[in-house]
Design an enzyme around this catalytic site. Structure first.
Site, PDB file in Angstrom:
ATOM      1  N   ARG A 141     -43.140 -25.823   8.670  1.00 57.63           N
ATOM      2  CA  ARG A 141     -42.201 -26.840   9.158  1.00 57.63           C
ATOM      3  C   ARG A 141     -42.806 -27.585  10.337  1.00 57.63           C
ATOM      4  O   ARG A 141     -42.670 -28.808  10.446  1.00 57.63           O
ATOM      5  CB  ARG A 141     -40.868 -26.196   9.554  1.00 57.63           C
ATOM      6  CG  ARG A 141     -40.055 -25.717   8.370  1.00 57.63           C
ATOM      7  CD  ARG A 141     -38.903 -24.820   8.799  1.00 57.63           C
ATOM      8  NE  ARG A 141     -37.939 -25.507   9.654  1.00 57.63           N
ATOM      9  CZ  ARG A 141     -36.959 -24.894  10.305  1.00 57.63           C
ATOM     10  NH1 ARG A 141     -36.824 -23.572  10.220  1.00 57.63           N
ATOM     11  NH2 ARG A 141     -36.116 -25.594  11.063  1.00 57.63           N
ATOM     12  N   CYS A 150     -36.761 -24.989  18.801  1.00 58.52           N
ATOM     13  CA  CYS A 150     -36.827 -24.527  17.411  1.00 58.52           C
ATOM     14  C   CYS A 150     -36.163 -25.597  16.548  1.00 58.52           C
ATOM     15  O   CYS A 150     -36.319 -26.780  16.810  1.00 58.52           O
ATOM     16  CB  CYS A 150     -36.141 -23.167  17.262  1.00 58.52           C
ATOM     17  SG  CYS A 150     -34.406 -23.151  17.752  1.00 58.52           S
TER      18      CYS A 150
END
Length: 282
Positions: free
Chosen positions: A180, A239
């Site tokens: 990601r 995050c």
């Protein structure tokens, strides 16, 4: 750098202290939407006796389009007081995966001034593996009074993150997966591009968690070194939406490096705000 005192209690300790009048156990289970799991539904099926359920999405800033952003102190105090969590209580937080969402709720309570909040080492999986007592159904406690005073210094917003990246005043450490972060795997939220903030560093939270428990200091130090983080400089954890960033907070504290702040909006805010997105292909 000396490590901070352990924020964990053992399953043995919790089993011995269940029912103590000054103790409240909090189930903080939360799951990403693609998993199809429902933390509250699972709580109703089984939980540690006497535990109350902390709804990470419900106890949040509903005026924000971003997921589970911190509410204002008044709203937080109202919600947790209704759960029976009040001043002076010892709080033990756990989740259904061992160590995923519980750190975020632990960090949240600390940010709002809770003086004695701990995490259950190994969480619900370890509790179940030891065949300890569980119960089902809704849990209720008498309403209490929680005094919430938000420590704004531990919460980073978008302007602070932009300044840190531009000036180098703090490092941004991202807990998302390498894929990601690199932009080679999709984000779990539809329509959100993957990639990373230019200049940020990557330390997947999976590298500092083993079998639902925080890794030992040596493993964490090795993972931190691999990430390129400079432990002599300030760091802001981030995050996807501010949840696993709290795992990195725990990991850094274990090796004696207290983060400067946690970026509440994290990648969801950054990537949806038209800010620069960098990928490995760029």
């Amino acid at each position: 750098m000396p490590a901070a005192p352990s924020p964990f209690v053992s399953t043995e300790w919790l089993a011995a202290n269940l029912g103590a009048p000054d103790l409240v156990v909090v189930d903080a289970s939360w799951h990403l939407a693609p998993t199809g799991r429902d933390g509250r539904a699972e709580f109703l099926e089984r939980h540690i006796p006497g535990a109350v359920f902390f709804d990470l999405d419900g106890i949040s800033d509903h005026s924000s389009p971003l997921p589970h952003m911190l509410p204002d102190p008044h709203a937080f105090a109202h919600e947790v007081s209704a759960l029976g969590i009040g001043d002076g209580l010892r709080i033990v937080v756990y989740d259904a995966l061992g160590l995923l969402s519980a750190p975020r709720v632990w960090w949240t309570f600390k940010a709002f001034g809770a003086s004695d909040v701990m995490l259950l080492d190994g969480g619900l999986p370890k509790w179940l593996a030891e065949a300890r007592e569980i119960e089902a159904g809704a849990a209720t406690r008498a309403p209490a009074h929680f005094t919430a005073r938000l420590d704004h210094s531990v919460v980073a917003g978008l302007p602070q993150v932009e300044r840190a990246l531009a000036s180098g005043s703090a490092q941004l450490l991202d807990a998302r997966s390498k894929e990601r972060f690199a932009g080679t795997a999709p984000e779990p939220r539809a329509g959100l591009p993957s990639g990373h903030m230019p200049g940020s560093l990557n330390l997947p939270h999976s590298e500092v968690v083993a079998d639902g428990r925080l890794a030992d200091a040596e493993t964490i130090r090795a993972a931190v070194a691999q990430s390129g983080l400079d432990l002599s400089r300030p760091v802001i954890t981030t995050c996807g939406s501010g949840v696993s960033a709290a795992i990195l907070w725990l990991a850094l504290e274990r090796i004696g490096k207290r983060p400067l702040a946690l970026y509440d909006g994290s990648w969801t805010e950054w990537a949806s705000s038209g800010k620069p997105v960098e990928t490995d292909a760029a």
